[in-house]
Design a protein around this motif. Structure first.
Motif, PDB file in Angstrom:
ATOM      1  N   ASN A   1       0.848  -1.193   0.000  1.00  0.00           N
ATOM      2  CA  ASN A   1       0.000   0.000   0.000  1.00  0.00           C
ATOM      3  C   ASN A   1       0.880   1.238   0.000  1.00  0.00           C
ATOM      4  N   SER A   2       0.380   2.328  -0.582  1.00  0.00           N
ATOM      5  CA  SER A   2       1.154   3.567  -0.637  1.00  0.00           C
ATOM      6  C   SER A   2       0.226   4.761  -0.556  1.00  0.00           C
ATOM      7  N   ILE A   3       0.776   5.863  -0.069  1.00  0.00           N
ATOM      8  CA  ILE A   3       0.077   7.153  -0.038  1.00  0.00           C
ATOM      9  C   ILE A   3       0.983   8.159  -0.717  1.00  0.00           C
ATOM     10  N   ALA A   4       0.481   8.822  -1.766  1.00  0.00           N
ATOM     11  CA  ALA A   4       1.282   9.772  -2.530  1.00  0.00           C
ATOM     12  C   ALA A   4       0.427  10.974  -2.887  1.00  0.00           C
ATOM     13  N   GLY A   5       1.085  12.001  -3.430  1.00  0.00           N
ATOM     14  CA  GLY A   5       0.360  13.169  -3.891  1.00  0.00           C
ATOM     15  C   GLY A   5       0.951  14.458  -3.375  1.00  0.00           C
ATOM     16  N   ALA A   6       0.437  15.557  -3.897  1.00  0.00           N
ATOM     17  CA  ALA A   6       0.977  16.871  -3.568  1.00  0.00           C
ATOM     18  C   ALA A   6       0.226  17.572  -2.457  1.00  0.00           C
ATOM     19  N   GLY A   7      -0.802  16.952  -1.906  1.00  0.00           N
ATOM     20  CA  GLY A   7      -1.631  17.615  -0.922  1.00  0.00           C
ATOM     21  C   GLY A   7      -1.224  17.339   0.510  1.00  0.00           C
ATOM     22  N   THR A   8      -2.199  17.562   1.415  1.00  0.00           N
ATOM     23  CA  THR A   8      -1.993  17.353   2.846  1.00  0.00           C
ATOM     24  C   THR A   8      -3.044  16.379   3.356  1.00  0.00           C
ATOM     25  N   LEU A   9      -2.602  15.384   4.101  1.00  0.00           N
ATOM     26  CA  LEU A   9      -3.482  14.392   4.697  1.00  0.00           C
ATOM     27  C   LEU A   9      -3.442  14.567   6.205  1.00  0.00           C
ATOM     28  N   GLY A  10      -4.613  14.810   6.806  1.00  0.00           N
ATOM     29  CA  GLY A  10      -4.711  14.931   8.250  1.00  0.00           C
ATOM     30  C   GLY A  10      -5.284  13.666   8.850  1.00  0.00           C
ATOM     31  N   CYS A  11      -4.674  13.154   9.905  1.00  0.00           N
ATOM     32  CA  CYS A  11      -5.096  11.901  10.530  1.00  0.00           C
ATOM     33  C   CYS A  11      -5.138  12.068  12.042  1.00  0.00           C
ATOM     34  N   ALA A  12      -6.166  11.477  12.669  1.00  0.00           N
ATOM     35  CA  ALA A  12      -6.173  11.429  14.127  1.00  0.00           C
ATOM     36  C   ALA A  12      -5.088  10.486  14.615  1.00  0.00           C
ATOM     37  N   SER A  13      -4.860   9.405  13.869  1.00  0.00           N
ATOM     38  CA  SER A  13      -3.793   8.460  14.173  1.00  0.00           C
ATOM     39  C   SER A  13      -3.553   7.620  12.937  1.00  0.00           C
ATOM     40  N   VAL A  14      -2.422   6.936  12.908  1.00  0.00           N
ATOM     41  CA  VAL A  14      -2.120   5.980  11.848  1.00  0.00           C
ATOM     42  C   VAL A  14      -1.707   4.676  12.515  1.00  0.00           C
ATOM     43  N   ALA A  15      -2.391   3.578  12.149  1.00  0.00           N
ATOM     44  CA  ALA A  15      -2.076   2.263  12.692  1.00  0.00           C
ATOM     45  C   ALA A  15      -1.724   1.334  11.548  1.00  0.00           C
ATOM     46  N   LEU A  16      -0.561   0.734  11.624  1.00  0.00           N
ATOM     47  CA  LEU A  16      -0.082  -0.173  10.583  1.00  0.00           C
ATOM     48  C   LEU A  16       0.142  -1.544  11.200  1.00  0.00           C
ATOM     49  N   GLY A  17      -0.528  -2.565  10.632  1.00  0.00           N
ATOM     50  CA  GLY A  17      -0.469  -3.903  11.183  1.00  0.00           C
ATOM     51  C   GLY A  17      -1.775  -4.240  11.874  1.00  0.00           C
ATOM     52  N   THR A  18      -1.885  -5.476  12.326  1.00  0.00           N
ATOM     53  CA  THR A  18      -3.135  -5.948  12.907  1.00  0.00           C
ATOM     54  C   THR A  18      -2.852  -7.058  13.905  1.00  0.00           C
ATOM     55  N   ASN A  19      -3.818  -7.276  14.799  1.00  0.00           N
ATOM     56  CA  ASN A  19      -3.688  -8.397  15.727  1.00  0.00           C
ATOM     57  C   ASN A  19      -4.406  -9.648  15.225  1.00  0.00           C
ATOM     58  N   VAL A  20      -4.847  -9.618  13.941  1.00  0.00           N
ATOM     59  CA  VAL A  20      -5.430 -10.812  13.344  1.00  0.00           C
ATOM     60  C   VAL A  20      -4.331 -11.853  13.145  1.00  0.00           C
ATOM     61  N   THR A  21      -4.568 -13.074  13.592  1.00  0.00           N
ATOM     62  CA  THR A  21      -3.543 -14.110  13.561  1.00  0.00           C
ATOM     63  C   THR A  21      -3.170 -14.464  12.126  1.00  0.00           C
ATOM     64  N   PRO A  22      -1.872 -14.368  11.776  1.00  0.00           N
ATOM     65  CA  PRO A  22      -1.460 -14.708  10.403  1.00  0.00           C
ATOM     66  C   PRO A  22      -1.441 -16.218  10.194  1.00  0.00           C
ATOM     67  N   THR A  23      -1.754 -16.644   8.975  1.00  0.00           N
ATOM     68  CA  THR A  23      -1.694 -18.070   8.623  1.00  0.00           C
ATOM     69  C   THR A  23      -0.425 -18.418   7.873  1.00  0.00           C
ATOM     70  N   SER A  24       0.343 -17.382   7.482  1.00  0.00           N
ATOM     71  CA  SER A  24       1.644 -17.583   6.840  1.00  0.00           C
ATOM     72  C   SER A  24       2.480 -16.344   7.070  1.00  0.00           C
ATOM     73  N   ASP A  25       3.799 -16.455   6.837  1.00  0.00           N
ATOM     74  CA  ASP A  25       4.676 -15.300   7.002  1.00  0.00           C
ATOM     75  C   ASP A  25       4.327 -14.228   5.973  1.00  0.00           C
ATOM     76  N   ARG A  26       4.237 -12.988   6.418  1.00  0.00           N
ATOM     77  CA  ARG A  26       3.907 -11.892   5.514  1.00  0.00           C
ATOM     78  C   ARG A  26       4.335 -10.578   6.160  1.00  0.00           C
ATOM     79  N   THR A  27       4.207  -9.501   5.411  1.00  0.00           N
ATOM     80  CA  THR A  27       4.432  -8.153   5.944  1.00  0.00           C
ATOM     81  C   THR A  27       3.253  -7.263   5.599  1.00  0.00           C
TER      82      THR A  27
END
Length: 325
Positions: free
Chosen positions: A1-27
């Motif tokens: 996933n990617s975020i690009a562009g010439a503007g401004t993005l406002g966020c209350a927070s950014v969370a990357l990843g999850t606590n969902v149990t993985p079934t195989s190695d991944r990123t």
């Protein structure tokens, strides 16, 4: 996933990843190159594990400016196997990270790979109060606003510029090399502790620099300029080496250590007097102002007293060649 562009993005927070149990190695990877991202809370990394498989969070910051008002946080479900990564040495490698929170980094147990020194990256510690500087290498590092910015032993290299602004104070706690320029802004204080300290580029002191210990060696390769209102204070007799010009337009208080001037075509001058007890030279240096040497003038060098300059010597013997214009 990617975020690009010439503007401004406002966020209350950014969370990357999850606590969902993985079934195989991944990123779970997010690459950002948007011009401006403003995060009013935390930037959170979460890497999870099911015992056999891991899902590691990777935040890749290529270009643009990211401002974090809270903390950069991490959770590694398995401290031995999962990894949280924040990487500025990717893509264009010229991103600017502005850390406004009182706790810029709040990282959990396990492996956290934090890379802040890309080829042209810039990190600002910008809280109006105390902050701890994360213990890694930097390219350009700015300590701004107010309070004490606590350097740590893991930061031994700043590959570009070190800038102090606002009313911040910082103290070196390990040998530190600044490969670019040093800028100590008006109202700020940098204390050089008992460790080696080297600046390759120019050094501008409009605030205060304090040399507080006889331990360690301090070397300024580029020109040193003490501005009007700037204060250079050697509270201990540290040995200091200058390979560029020394220009004093403020207050220069030297200790009893040996001050060595090297190179050819160097200048000691400025609108205020330079008073140093002990000077050793190699190469050629010209005094263009008021130079006062109270004890020792040594070395195989030539010191030229320029037109309208004043040289005062209070010792008993002079080793270098003295010339006048």
């Amino acid at each position: 996933n990617s975020i690009a562009g010439a503007g401004t993005l406002g966020c209350a927070s950014v969370a990357l990843g999850t606590n969902v149990t993985p079934t195989s190695d991944r990123t779970t990877t997010l690459t950002t190159s948007i011009a401006n991202m403003n995060i009013s809370g935390n930037l959170a990394l979460y890497s999870n594990d099911n015992g056999n498989s891991q899902n590691n969070a990777i935040f890749s910051f290529s270009t643009g400016t990211i401002t974090v008002a809270g903390s950069l946080t991490s959770v590694n479900e398995d401290a031995a196997q999962t990894v949280c990564t924040f990487n500025m040495a990717t893509g264009s490698q010229n991103g600017q990270l502005v850390l406004n929170g009182a706790t810029p980094f709040s990282l959990g147990a396990g492996t956290n790979t934090i890379t802040l020194a890309g080829t042209a990256t810039h990190v600002h510690y910008n809280h109006a109060g105390n902050q701890s500087v994360y213990p890694v290498a930097y390219r350009h590092l700015t300590l701004s606003e107010s309070g004490v910015k606590t350097l740590q032993t893991g930061t031994t290299t700043i590959g570009g510029n070190l800038t102090l602004s606002g009313s911040v104070a910082a103290t070196t706690v390990v040998a530190l090399t600044v490969s670019g320029n040093l800028d100590i802004g008006s109202g700020t204080t940098l204390t050089v502790g008992g460790f080696n300290f080297t600046v390759t580029g120019t050094s501008t002191v409009d605030g205060t620099i304090i040399h507080s210990s006889t331990a360690g060696t301090t070397t300024f390769t580029g020109q040193v300029t003490i501005g009007n209102g700037g204060l250079w204070n050697e509270t201990a007799g540290e040995d200091i080496s200058f390979a560029g010009n020394l220009l004093n337009n403020g207050t220069f208080t030297a200790g009893a250590g040996i001050h060595t001037f090297t190179g050819t075509g160097r200048t000691i001058g400025g609108t205020s007097a330079v008073s140093i007890p002990s000077v050793t030279g190699s190469g050629t240096t010209t005094n263009t102002g008021r130079l006062i040497i109270s004890t020792t003038l040594a070395g195989a060098s030539t010191l030229t007293n320029g037109a309208n300059a004043t040289l005062t010597f209070g010792g008993s013997a002079i080793t270098p060649t003295i010339a006048a214009t």
